[in-house]
Design a protein around this motif. Structure first.
Motif, short mmCIF file in Angstrom:
data_model
loop_
_atom_site.label_atom_id
_atom_site.label_comp_id
_atom_site.label_asym_id
_atom_site.label_seq_id
_atom_site.Cartn_x
_atom_site.Cartn_y
_atom_site.Cartn_z
N CYS A 134 33.81 54.54 53.16
CA CYS A 134 32.70 53.90 53.87
C CYS A 134 32.39 54.67 55.15
O CYS A 134 33.30 55.21 55.78
CB CYS A 134 33.03 52.46 54.25
SG CYS A 134 33.14 51.34 52.87
N SER A 157 27.15 52.91 54.46
CA SER A 157 27.23 53.13 53.02
C SER A 157 28.69 53.18 52.59
O SER A 157 29.57 53.50 53.37
CB SER A 157 26.53 54.44 52.66
OG SER A 157 27.20 55.51 53.31
N CYS A 158 28.92 52.83 51.33
CA CYS A 158 30.27 52.86 50.76
C CYS A 158 30.19 53.35 49.32
O CYS A 158 29.18 53.19 48.64
CB CYS A 158 30.88 51.47 50.74
SG CYS A 158 31.30 50.78 52.34
N VAL A 178 31.18 48.35 58.83
CA VAL A 178 30.75 48.16 57.44
C VAL A 178 31.83 47.29 56.79
O VAL A 178 33.00 47.64 56.80
CB VAL A 178 30.64 49.50 56.69
CG1 VAL A 178 30.29 49.26 55.23
CG2 VAL A 178 29.62 50.41 57.34
N PHE A 230 28.89 45.83 49.98
CA PHE A 230 29.10 46.15 51.38
C PHE A 230 27.87 45.79 52.20
O PHE A 230 26.78 45.67 51.69
CB PHE A 230 29.45 47.64 51.57
CG PHE A 230 28.40 48.59 51.06
CD1 PHE A 230 27.41 49.05 51.90
CD2 PHE A 230 28.41 49.03 49.76
CE1 PHE A 230 26.44 49.93 51.46
CE2 PHE A 230 27.45 49.90 49.29
CZ PHE A 230 26.47 50.36 50.14
N TYR A 237 33.29 45.57 53.33
CA TYR A 237 33.19 45.82 51.89
C TYR A 237 34.09 44.87 51.10
O TYR A 237 35.06 44.32 51.62
CB TYR A 237 33.54 47.27 51.55
CG TYR A 237 34.98 47.63 51.81
CD1 TYR A 237 35.95 47.42 50.83
CD2 TYR A 237 35.39 48.16 53.03
CE1 TYR A 237 37.28 47.74 51.07
CE2 TYR A 237 36.71 48.48 53.28
CZ TYR A 237 37.65 48.27 52.29
OH TYR A 237 38.96 48.56 52.53
#
Length: 161
Positions: A59, A25-26, A70, A160, A72
Motif C-alpha cells: 500500500c 492504492s493497494c 490507507v 482499501f 486495507y
C-alpha cells in the motif's frame, strides 16, 4: 512576474482539490504469483498434512492525500466448495480432499470474510508499507485420493480506503 504567481496558485488549488478524493492504492501478491499454500508432495494422510504460504500486501498513500493512512482488508472466500468449515481440493478425476487455511500457525483462526466465525486480515499504512501475511494450510487426516495434483480456487478480495 505577477502573472506567473497567479497561474501557479491555480494549479496548486486544482491538485489539492483532486487529492481529497483519493487516499492511496493497494495491491497484493502471493509468494509465487498464484499459489496461496503449497502442501508439497504427500505420501499419506494418516495424519494431517500442513503447508504454509505468504501474501504480500503493498500500500502507498497518495502524496497529495489529505488522509493520514490507507486502511486495507484482505478477505478470502470459501473456494470451490463455497464453505469455510471445510474447503475442498479437487483432482482431475473428480476425487477431493478436505482442507482449510488459517491465519495462525496453531490453525485455529480460519481465514474468510469475517462471517461464520472466520477472520480476515486488516491493517493500515502510513505513507507506504508492505506487510507480509503468513497463511497456514491443513489437509485433514484419514482421507484418500489418487496421486496427482489437487487444486482449489480461492478468491481473495482486497478492500482499501
Amino acid at each position: 512576474m505577477l502573472r506567473l504567481q497567479s497561474v501557479l496558485l491555480f494549479i496548486m488549488t486544482m491538485l489539492l482539490s483532486n487529492a481529497a478524493f483519493s487516499a492511496g492504492s493497494c495491491s497484493f501478491l502471493t509468494a509465487d504469483g498464484s499459489t496461496l499454500v503449497d502442501f508439497q508432495t504427500l505420501s499419506s494422510l494418516q495424519s494431517p498434512a500442513d503447508g504454509q504460504g505468504q501474501v504480500t500486501v503493498s500500500c502507498a498513500l497518495d502524496l497529495l492525500s489529505l488522509s493520514p493512512a490507507v486502511n486495507y482488508q484482505l478477505k478470502f472466500d470459501g473456494g470451490v466448495a463455497g464453505s469455510f468449515s471445510s474447503r475442498t481440493l479437487k483432482h482431475s478425476s473428480g476425487a477431493s480432499l478436505e482442507y482449510n487455511i488459517y491465519l495462525d500457525s496453531q490453525r485455529t483462526q480460519i481465514l474468510g470474510d469475517g462471517t461464520l466465525g472466520t477472520v480476515f486480515v486488516s491493517g493500515n499504512c502510513f505513507a507506504a508499507c508492505v506487510p507480509i501475511i503468513n497463511v497456514y494450510g491443513r489437509i485433514f487426516s484419514n482421507q484418500w485420493g489418487p496421486g496427482g495434483i489437487y487444486r482449489d480456487t480461492i478468491n481473495v478480495t482486497l478492500e482499501f480506503n
